[in-house]
Write a protein that holds these residues in place. Structure first.
Motif, PDB file in Angstrom:
ATOM      1  N   ILE A  25       0.790  -1.312   0.144  1.00 13.43           N
ATOM      2  CA  ILE A  25       0.173   0.168   0.095  1.00 13.43           C
ATOM      3  C   ILE A  25       0.718   1.250  -0.144  1.00 13.43           C
ATOM      4  N   GLN A  26       0.327   2.306  -0.501  1.00 13.35           N
ATOM      5  CA  GLN A  26       0.825   3.710  -0.359  1.00 13.35           C
ATOM      6  C   GLN A  26       2.318   3.620  -1.137  1.00 13.35           C
ATOM      7  N   ARG A  27       2.350   2.809  -2.317  1.00 15.58           N
ATOM      8  CA  ARG A  27       3.598   2.922  -2.899  1.00 15.58           C
ATOM      9  C   ARG A  27       3.220   3.138  -4.501  1.00 15.58           C
ATOM     10  N   ALA A  28       3.577   4.340  -4.993  1.00 16.44           N
ATOM     11  CA  ALA A  28       3.584   4.431  -6.403  1.00 16.44           C
ATOM     12  C   ALA A  28       4.435   4.315  -7.221  1.00 16.44           C
ATOM     13  N   ASP A  29       4.398   4.207  -8.540  1.00 18.69           N
ATOM     14  CA  ASP A  29       5.437   3.881  -9.418  1.00 18.69           C
ATOM     15  C   ASP A  29       6.263   2.667  -9.147  1.00 18.69           C
ATOM     16  N   PRO A  30       5.543   1.377  -8.838  1.00 22.35           N
ATOM     17  CA  PRO A  30       6.420   0.359  -8.327  1.00 22.35           C
ATOM     18  C   PRO A  30       7.192  -0.502  -9.270  1.00 22.35           C
ATOM     19  N   TYR A  31       8.496  -0.691  -9.132  1.00 25.33           N
ATOM     20  CA  TYR A  31       9.329  -1.529  -9.693  1.00 25.33           C
ATOM     21  C   TYR A  31       9.557  -2.773  -8.865  1.00 25.33           C
ATOM     22  N   ILE A  43      11.122  -1.499  -5.061  1.00 25.41           N
ATOM     23  CA  ILE A  43      11.314   0.193  -5.041  1.00 25.41           C
ATOM     24  C   ILE A  43      10.462   0.696  -5.509  1.00 25.41           C
ATOM     25  N   ALA A  44       9.940   2.148  -5.006  1.00 26.84           N
ATOM     26  CA  ALA A  44       8.647   2.865  -5.482  1.00 26.84           C
ATOM     27  C   ALA A  44       8.857   4.236  -5.039  1.00 26.84           C
ATOM     28  N   SER A  45       8.019   5.102  -5.528  1.00 28.27           N
ATOM     29  CA  SER A  45       8.004   6.469  -4.937  1.00 28.27           C
ATOM     30  C   SER A  45       7.247   6.225  -3.545  1.00 28.27           C
ATOM     31  N   VAL A  46       7.832   7.092  -2.399  1.00 34.56           N
ATOM     32  CA  VAL A  46       7.257   7.187  -1.184  1.00 34.56           C
ATOM     33  C   VAL A  46       6.239   8.306  -1.303  1.00 34.56           C
ATOM     34  N   PRO A  47       5.160   8.353  -0.292  1.00 39.65           N
ATOM     35  CA  PRO A  47       4.242   9.378  -0.305  1.00 39.65           C
ATOM     36  C   PRO A  47       4.965  10.930  -0.084  1.00 39.65           C
ATOM     37  N   GLU A  48       6.082  10.733   0.705  1.00 39.43           N
ATOM     38  CA  GLU A  48       6.638  12.069   0.902  1.00 39.43           C
ATOM     39  C   GLU A  48       7.680  12.590  -0.133  1.00 39.43           C
ATOM     40  N   PHE A  49       8.025  11.761  -1.095  1.00 42.62           N
ATOM     41  CA  PHE A  49       8.889  12.234  -2.077  1.00 42.62           C
ATOM     42  C   PHE A  49      10.299  12.610  -1.765  1.00 42.62           C
ATOM     43  N   ASP A  50      10.639  11.979  -0.407  1.00 42.12           N
ATOM     44  CA  ASP A  50      11.651  12.659   0.245  1.00 42.12           C
ATOM     45  C   ASP A  50      13.130  11.737   0.291  1.00 42.12           C
ATOM     46  N   ARG A  51      12.824  10.444  -0.448  1.00 39.99           N
ATOM     47  CA  ARG A  51      13.764   9.573  -0.040  1.00 39.99           C
ATOM     48  C   ARG A  51      13.526   8.315  -0.981  1.00 39.99           C
ATOM     49  N   ALA A  86       9.674   8.052  -8.724  1.00 40.45           N
ATOM     50  CA  ALA A  86       9.815   7.002  -9.624  1.00 40.45           C
ATOM     51  C   ALA A  86      11.114   5.973  -9.747  1.00 40.45           C
ATOM     52  N   PRO A  87      11.852   5.601  -8.535  1.00 42.15           N
ATOM     53  CA  PRO A  87      13.159   4.983  -8.678  1.00 42.15           C
ATOM     54  C   PRO A  87      12.973   3.643  -9.467  1.00 42.15           C
ATOM     55  N   PHE A 145      12.190  19.333 -18.343  1.00 39.72           N
ATOM     56  CA  PHE A 145      11.625  18.282 -17.457  1.00 39.72           C
ATOM     57  C   PHE A 145      11.795  16.857 -18.018  1.00 39.72           C
ATOM     58  N   ALA A 146      12.447  16.173 -17.435  1.00 41.84           N
ATOM     59  CA  ALA A 146      12.897  14.560 -17.535  1.00 41.84           C
ATOM     60  C   ALA A 146      12.640  13.782 -16.308  1.00 41.84           C
ATOM     61  N   LEU A 147      12.198  12.608 -16.738  1.00 41.24           N
ATOM     62  CA  LEU A 147      11.872  11.678 -15.602  1.00 41.24           C
ATOM     63  C   LEU A 147      11.873  10.024 -16.109  1.00 41.24           C
ATOM     64  N   ASP A 148      11.531   9.169 -15.231  1.00 43.91           N
ATOM     65  CA  ASP A 148      10.932   7.710 -15.449  1.00 43.91           C
ATOM     66  C   ASP A 148      11.673   7.085 -16.535  1.00 43.91           C
ATOM     67  N   ALA A 149      13.318   7.059 -15.929  1.00 45.82           N
ATOM     68  CA  ALA A 149      14.106   6.403 -16.756  1.00 45.82           C
ATOM     69  C   ALA A 149      14.073   4.820 -16.193  1.00 45.82           C
ATOM     70  N   THR A 150      14.302   4.172 -17.574  1.00 45.71           N
ATOM     71  CA  THR A 150      14.402   2.437 -17.250  1.00 45.71           C
ATOM     72  C   THR A 150      15.435   2.126 -18.178  1.00 45.71           C
ATOM     73  N   THR A 151      16.181   0.865 -18.135  1.00 45.53           N
ATOM     74  CA  THR A 151      17.235   0.276 -19.021  1.00 45.53           C
ATOM     75  C   THR A 151      16.943  -1.045 -19.134  1.00 45.53           C
ATOM     76  N   PHE A 152      17.598  -1.340 -20.405  1.00 39.69           N
ATOM     77  CA  PHE A 152      17.318  -2.765 -20.737  1.00 39.69           C
ATOM     78  C   PHE A 152      18.298  -2.887 -21.594  1.00 39.69           C
ATOM     79  N   GLU A 153      19.017  -4.310 -21.756  1.00 38.96           N
ATOM     80  CA  GLU A 153      19.923  -5.110 -22.460  1.00 38.96           C
ATOM     81  C   GLU A 153      19.399  -5.790 -23.610  1.00 38.96           C
ATOM     82  N   HIS A 154      20.088  -5.588 -24.815  1.00 44.26           N
ATOM     83  CA  HIS A 154      19.414  -6.488 -25.784  1.00 44.26           C
ATOM     84  C   HIS A 154      20.509  -6.574 -27.180  1.00 44.26           C
TER      85      HIS A 154
END
Length: 338
Positions: A25-31, A43-51, A86-87, A145-154
């Motif tokens: 619960i209360q974890r947005a942008d889950p990975y 890992i995910a965004s926490v509601p306080e967006f501070d850590r 969004a870590p 404004f830039a955000l939400d990075a992901t990586t993958f190998e191919h």
């Protein structure tokens, strides 16, 4: 701290569905990354967006109660002092990396959303340690404004996929989806290539947004999902598809689905599903969609200030043509006190 109040799932449902929602619960942008050690790392965004917090468990069910470790905190001032978003955690070339977005203090800049993308590195075999070091900002070639990075190998290449604003591409857009090859896990090698911008009616509800890319490889295809529109009940997931043997840096290699592949279920009371990632089941036989959604629509103020975007999971089914069927967001099967 949350408390499990009751399980609302019937015995029949238990037989038909392996996982109960929400998972955390209360974890947005889950990975979720399932590592070779058999653990799930969440890992995910926490509601306080501070850590940035990290937790691990042997099963997805155990993640909610797993010990949570803060591996990084926002700076007191400067470019990484606000809105840590969004870590994602990745294991690349024998080291751990966390990609995230951060903004400078809005009280100083006067700008609320002024994010850039950053990387942390940890060479320890166990990422649940304090050995995280800052590798710095990902430079894409222009500042916006830039955000939400992901990586993958191919095919022995490392790719970076992210969301960024560019008024010259679409003046109404808050963010578009880009891809580039990487020189190393913190440096781009090629120029950014635009893959998608908000243009369809379901991508431009209240806000023109393409963000939160995620990669799923299966059946000779590479599926790139992304989230669109405002972060309320309009939020939904779209998808691009490329052949695994195509040039992934060529926009023509990617085909956009004309309709969202995952969206609000009013019947099941799940609203604004999005910002997903992918993992696999404990036995490795099932592909899983990890995402967040809310179970109500009565939001007060900015949707981002509402903490109740809960992390959830769905088992992915596969169509005869080899493409994923994400179905619809399932109803809550357990109730938490928050």
């Amino acid at each position: 701290m949350s408390k499990l109040i009751r399980d609302t799932q019937s015995e029949k449902d238990e037989m038909n569905k392996k996982y109960k929602n929400p998972i955390i619960i209360q974890r947005a942008d889950p990975y979720i990354h399932k590592h070779k050690d058999g653990f799930y790392y969440f890992i995910a965004s926490v509601p306080e967006f501070d850590r940035i917090e990290l937790r691990k468990a042997k099963t997805i069910e155990e993640l909610q109660a797993a010990e949570t470790r803060t591996v990084w905190k926002k700076h007191d001032s400067g470019e990484m002092s606000e809105l840590i978003w969004a870590p994602e955690i990745h294991y690349i070339q024998g080291k751990w990396y966390i990609y995230f977005a951060a903004a400078p203090n809005r009280e100083v800049t006067g700008i609320t959303f002024n994010h850039s993308m950053y990387v942390l590195e940890n060479a320890n075999e166990d990422p649940m340690t304090d050995n995280w070091s800052e590798k710095g900002k990902i430079e894409t070639g222009w500042d916006s404004f830039a955000l939400d990075a992901t990586t993958f190998e191919h095919d022995n290449k490392l790719y970076y996929v992210w969301a960024q604003e560019d008024p010259e591409v679409e003046p109404n857009s808050h963010s578009n989806i880009y891809i580039a090859e990487m020189e190393n896990p913190w440096t781009l090698k090629s120029k950014p290539v635009l893959l998608s911008k908000p243009e369809l009616d379901w991508e431009i509800k209240l806000y023109w947004v393409n963000e939160g890319p995620a990669i799923l490889k299966k059946n000779g295809k590479i599926f790139l999902t992304y989230s669109a529109s405002a972060t309320d009940e309009n939020y939904c997931i779209g998808m691009l598809t490329a052949d695994e043997n195509s040039n992934l840096l060529a926009p023509s290699s990617w085909v956009k689905s004309k309709e969202p592949v995952f969206k609000t279920s009013y019947e099941n009371h799940q609203y604004g599903p999005g910002h997903n990632s992918f993992t696999v089941s404990e036995d490795g036989t099932q592909d899983l969609l990890i995402y967040h959604s809310r179970n109500y629509t009565e939001l007060k103020g900015d949707p981002l200030s509402d903490p109740n975007r809960h992390a959830r999971v769905e088992i992915i089914k596969w169509k005869e043509d080899g493409t994923p069927d994400f179905g619809v967001p399932s109803p809550d099967t357990r109730i938490f006190e928050v």
